[in-house]
Enzyme design. Structure first.
Site, PDB file in Angstrom:
ATOM      1  N   ASP A 366       9.370  -7.935 -52.731  1.00 11.77           N
ATOM      2  CA  ASP A 366       9.604  -6.741 -52.622  1.00 11.77           C
ATOM      3  C   ASP A 366       8.606  -5.917 -53.239  1.00 11.77           C
ATOM      4  OD1 ASP A 366      11.262  -3.975 -53.159  1.00 11.77           O
ATOM      5  OD2 ASP A 366      12.533  -5.123 -52.085  1.00 11.77           O
ATOM      6  N   ASP A 367       8.600  -4.650 -53.544  1.00 15.83           N
ATOM      7  CA  ASP A 367       7.718  -3.802 -54.170  1.00 15.83           C
ATOM      8  C   ASP A 367       6.704  -4.488 -55.386  1.00 15.83           C
ATOM      9  OD1 ASP A 367       6.238  -1.424 -54.953  1.00 15.83           O
ATOM     10  OD2 ASP A 367       8.279  -0.319 -55.549  1.00 15.83           O
ATOM     11  N   TRP A 411       7.812  -6.060 -48.272  1.00 13.67           N
ATOM     12  CA  TRP A 411       8.194  -4.585 -48.596  1.00 13.67           C
ATOM     13  C   TRP A 411       6.958  -3.713 -48.260  1.00 13.67           C
ATOM     14  CZ3 TRP A 411       6.780  -0.872 -51.946  1.00 13.67           C
ATOM     15  CH2 TRP A 411       7.467   0.226 -52.144  1.00 13.67           C
ATOM     16  N   LYS A 476      10.526  -5.234 -44.849  1.00 16.56           N
ATOM     17  CA  LYS A 476      11.263  -3.816 -45.444  1.00 16.56           C
ATOM     18  C   LYS A 476      10.729  -2.667 -45.441  1.00 16.56           C
ATOM     19  CE  LYS A 476      14.460  -3.052 -49.365  1.00 16.56           C
ATOM     20  NZ  LYS A 476      14.654  -3.673 -50.724  1.00 16.56           N
ATOM     21  N   TRP A 477      11.176  -1.979 -44.633  1.00 15.45           N
ATOM     22  CA  TRP A 477      10.518  -0.437 -44.629  1.00 15.45           C
ATOM     23  C   TRP A 477      11.419   0.658 -45.496  1.00 15.45           C
ATOM     24  CZ3 TRP A 477       6.995   1.835 -40.464  1.00 15.45           C
ATOM     25  CH2 TRP A 477       6.877   3.225 -40.761  1.00 15.45           C
ATOM     26  N   ASP A 478      10.566   0.902 -46.505  1.00 17.45           N
ATOM     27  CA  ASP A 478      11.355   1.840 -47.357  1.00 17.45           C
ATOM     28  C   ASP A 478      10.932   3.329 -47.377  1.00 17.45           C
ATOM     29  OD1 ASP A 478      13.089   2.525 -49.638  1.00 17.45           O
ATOM     30  OD2 ASP A 478      12.566   0.703 -50.819  1.00 17.45           O
ATOM     31  N   MET A 479      11.399   4.225 -48.122  1.00 17.93           N
ATOM     32  CA  MET A 479      11.275   5.574 -48.202  1.00 17.93           C
ATOM     33  C   MET A 479      12.050   6.037 -49.272  1.00 17.93           C
ATOM     34  SD  MET A 479      11.558   8.933 -47.345  1.00 17.93           S
ATOM     35  CE  MET A 479      10.910  10.320 -46.565  1.00 17.93           C
ATOM     36  N   CYS A 523      15.273   0.978 -44.821  1.00 24.08           N
ATOM     37  CA  CYS A 523      15.667   1.238 -46.343  1.00 24.08           C
ATOM     38  C   CYS A 523      15.205   2.709 -46.929  1.00 24.08           C
ATOM     39  CB  CYS A 523      15.137   0.397 -47.268  1.00 24.08           C
ATOM     40  SG  CYS A 523      15.705   0.378 -49.016  1.00 24.08           S
ATOM     41  N   SER A 524      15.912   3.213 -47.400  1.00 28.83           N
ATOM     42  CA  SER A 524      15.626   4.557 -48.337  1.00 28.83           C
ATOM     43  C   SER A 524      16.334   4.669 -49.487  1.00 28.83           C
ATOM     44  CB  SER A 524      15.842   5.912 -47.262  1.00 28.83           C
ATOM     45  OG  SER A 524      15.512   6.873 -47.806  1.00 28.83           O
ATOM     46  N   ASP A 545      21.380   0.991 -52.631  1.00 22.32           N
ATOM     47  CA  ASP A 545      20.784   0.389 -53.748  1.00 22.32           C
ATOM     48  C   ASP A 545      21.740  -0.194 -54.769  1.00 22.32           C
ATOM     49  OD1 ASP A 545      18.000   0.109 -53.233  1.00 22.32           O
ATOM     50  OD2 ASP A 545      17.638   2.209 -54.427  1.00 22.32           O
TER      51      ASP A 545
END
Ligand code: GLA
Length: 727
Positions: A366-367, A411, A476-479, A523-524, A545
């Site tokens: 992840d991040d 991520w 995993k595409w986050d915002m 994901c956001s 989350d």
């Protein structure tokens, strides 16, 4: 055949298996809505009534007829400026600044297959599965042409609506407001059911009577948002899970939206779903066309359960795409709640080794793996692997992980930039902010202007460069923030919020086409962009989350009204839970996460041997029932906001295999017994509980239910597997 047109009285009828939708072009060329509901025969124009209504004006061309008013008549696509004072679906500001668009019928077209929308996600179907009706309307003065698009999926009881607004005139006009669907009801009382929430507590159900005045939900955040989901139900006040009349409206869009419900002076109800009008002024030059995102309509006279099943099937089969839509998903362990930013390559490798020992398929980094990203204050935009932190190249790390039989996922958060990043130092104007003003920060980051092709193309190249470094099988595409300070150096300001979303879609379309083998999970901040628009590109979305099992029960309950379980990312995390501090047993956490696309999100190294054994068993079970969970019909069997227990079931298409999960929410002294009733079984078939061997008729399981154990302890959870007995 699903679409019929009667030339003599200009009536259009859309028929699905169990519903009918009807509209009529009247003598003045207005397109009036006649009926939507359970399947009927015949023409419904007898429902229209005409009376002289004070202060409800009459179009000029009806002459002295004071009984004809757009303020009263049910319409397909109500516009501003024609004497209808209710909420409008369309507001056009003309070249002379007047706000009027008087749409009259021009013609129609019926064709096989489902229409597509340029640059936007939409329901897709094979040629034989759908039909399209296109009705063209025109303002004779400004020459604005509006094409109303209807897609009919007869077998699925689905009708989709979208609108193309074309400027055929000689002057630039501005679209100030645009909806894709309006439901006008000439009689009856209705409730509006919407799904509100906040970060880490999404999609709580709210049911309110539609009363005089306007009730509005929506988003101005740039994303569909945690706060209101772009999907609503309009139901009769007595509608329940199993009985009654209800209409769904699901907006296939991931940005600012608005849904308005009102009861007018004559007790008629109007509900409109479309784009948010705030922060939106879309100028259209002569020859240009604007497309309003699609709304998916569905009706059931058998309550919310039936409506949900229809949406689940539609979204799973006709919105979600890609290889992973139809095949089993990897069980993954994600590094976020296991290590947050505090990891090295060794940590990730260790997580993969522990995963391999448990039967977990994939590790997701992840991040924190790129640029200067020791915490969430810097580094976004610099999509270069931090090899110093990993102590190796990304390719080497992936190879080592693959060598032990574990897949690798990563991520990304492509839409963002940190002020403390190389990218921002080089291109401060790429961030959305208003010149001369200090921007609002969110999580200490700014949003990149994805309405500009050069910005997203640059990021696209950076991301591809990472994805090409090894065998990456999941992204995993986050915002992670809402958008403010709407301004673009390369675009006209009223277009930015819409063009931004189309920019995100453009990026995702390219990415999924170039890497069809990669599973992309949306994901956001969890479920801040959990909508049918994203599902077109990402067949799986991190639902929230909040991984606390008790809260998740409620979040997943709200989510299930429209969205199929195949999309719902759900993980087992540590106890005590990181969001709530609650301690819930591993058994219960496993049962709750097994509702959707299952995974883990905790440090595996810290687990006891006993927990590891239990996880192995969870994984064995999930693999056995993954297909049933992903493709079976999902039923809510209780309301976890009200009932003493949460219960839900997955049942196979042939109704022969059933997975029932129950979590007890209340425990008191001398506790009463809860009986859980199942749904949609074969009444006369005998089902066997595979653990106890006990047999029951389907009718008994549905009508009387089964008693839950009364046991000490909080949040006890039970799994039942029933199989139809073949005698
Ligand atoms: C968001 C996501 C989390 C995690 C963090 C990383 O909050 O929802 O799952 O990826 O970002 O910063």
């Amino acid at each position: 055949m699903a679409i019929f047109y009667q030339q003599q009285n200009r009536i259009f009828t859309l028929q699905t298996k169990q519903t009918t939708y009807q509209m009529k072009v009247d003598d003045f060329g207005f397109l009036l809505h006649l009926y939507y509901g359970g399947r009927i025969s015949g023409n419904m124009d007898y429902l229209l009534t005409y009376y002289d209504r004070g202060f409800s004006g009459n179009p000029y061309d009806v002459g002295n007829n004071r009984t004809y008013s757009m303020d009263v008549l049910p319409q397909e696509y109500p516009t501003m400026g024609i004497g209808d004072y209710r909420n409008s679906g369309l507001i056009i500001r003309n070249h002379d600044e007047s706000e009027c668009c008087d749409l009259r019928y021009v013609g129609y077209n019926i064709r096989e297959g489902k229409y597509g929308l340029s640059g936007l996600p939409a329901v897709h179907a094979d040629l034989h599965e759908a039909e399209t009706l296109e009705i063209t309307l025109e303002d004779r003065v400004s020459k604005m042409q509006v094409r109303l698009l209807y897609g009919v999926l007869e077998e699925e009881d689905i009708i989709t609506r979208s609108v193309e607004i074309g400027n055929n005139g000689e002057n630039t006009v501005t679209v100030e407001k645009a909806a894709s669907a309006c439901l006008d009801f000439i009689s009856g009382d209705y409730d509006l059911i919407s799904f509100y929430g906040r970060h880490a507590m999404e999609r709580n159900l709210q049911r309110t009577a539609i009363a005089h005045g306007s009730y509005v939900i929506g988003s101005r955040r740039g994303t569909s948002s945690h706060q209101y989901n772009p999907a609503v139900i309009v139901a009769s006040p007595d509608t329940t899970e199993d009985n009654g009349s209800c209409y769904g409206m699901v907006f296939v869009y991931s940005g600012n939206f608005m849904c308005e419900a009102e009861k007018d002076q004559y007790e008629q109800t109007r509900v409109i779903m479309g784009l948010q009008s705030d922060l939106f002024h879309y100028s259209l030059a002569p020859g240009e066309t604007f497309t309003v995102p699609e709304t998916i309509l569905c009706y059931s006279d058998r309550g919310f359960s039936d409506l949900s099943i229809k949406y689940h099937r539609c979204i799973r089969k006709h919105i979600c795409r890609g290889r992973y839509n139809d095949c089993s998903r990897p069980i993954l362990v994600n590094s976020w709640e296991a290590a947050y930013y505090d990891f090295t390559g060794e940590t990730i490798l260790q997580l993969a080794q522990d995963a391999a020992g448990l039967g977990i398929d994939m590790v997701v980094m992840d991040d924190g793996w790129f640029g200067k990203r020791g915490d969430d204050n810097s580094g976004l935009g610099d999509w270069q692997v931090n090899e110093e932190k990993l102590d190796c190249t990304l390719g080497e790390l992936i190879r080592k992980i693959n060598d032990i039989g574990v897949k690798f996922g990563i991520w990304i958060e492509p839409e963002m930039v940190s002020e403390d990043s190389e990218l921002y130092r080089e291109h401060p104007d790429w961030a959305i902010q208003i010149p001369g003003r200090k921007p609002v920060r969110g999580r200490n980051q700014l949003v990149l202007d994805f309405s500009r092709a050069e910005v997203r193309n640059y990021i696209y190249r950076q991301i591809c460069n990472v994805l090409d470094q090894g065998n990456i099988e999941y992204v995993k595409w986050d915002m992670n923030r809402s958008i403010t300070d709407i301004f673009s150096t390369g675009n006209s300001q009223g277009k930015v919020v819409y063009d931004y979303v189309l920019g995100v879609y453009d990026f995702l379309e390219k990415l999924t086409a170039q890497y069809p083998e990669i599973l992309v999970e949306g994901c956001s901040g969890g479920g801040g962009r959990f909508d049918a628009g994203m599902m077109y590109y990402t067949p799986q979305i991190w639902c929230s989350d909040n991984t606390d099992a008790l809260d998740r029960l409620r979040i997943q309950y709200g989510t299930s009204f429209f969205y199929p379980m195949s999309v719902v990312g759900a993980h087992v995390s540590a106890a005590p839970n990181h969001q709530t501090g609650r301690n819930i047993s591993l058994h219960t956490r496993g049962i709750v996460a097994m509702t959707g696309a299952f995974g883990y999100e905790l440090s595996l190294a810290k687990l006891s041997e006993e927990d590891k054994e239990e996880i192995r068993e969870q994984i064995r079970l999930y693999k056995e029932y993954e297909e049933l969970i992903r493709t079976g019909d999902y039923y809510r069997l209780s309301n976890p906001f009200q009932d003493a227990y949460a219960a839900w079931m997955h049942v196979s298409d042939d109704k022969k295999q059933v997975l029932l999960h129950v979590v007890m929410l209340e425990n008191h002294g001398n506790m009463t017994v809860s009986y859980v009733r199942l749904k949609n079984l074969l009444s006369d078939t005998v089902y066997e509980d595979v653990h106890s061997g006990q047999r029951y008729y389907g009718s008994a399981l549905m009508k009387a239910g089964i008693p839950m154990l009364v046991e000490l302890g909080e949040y006890r959870a039970y799994r039942f597997i029933f199989r139809a007995c073949v005698e």
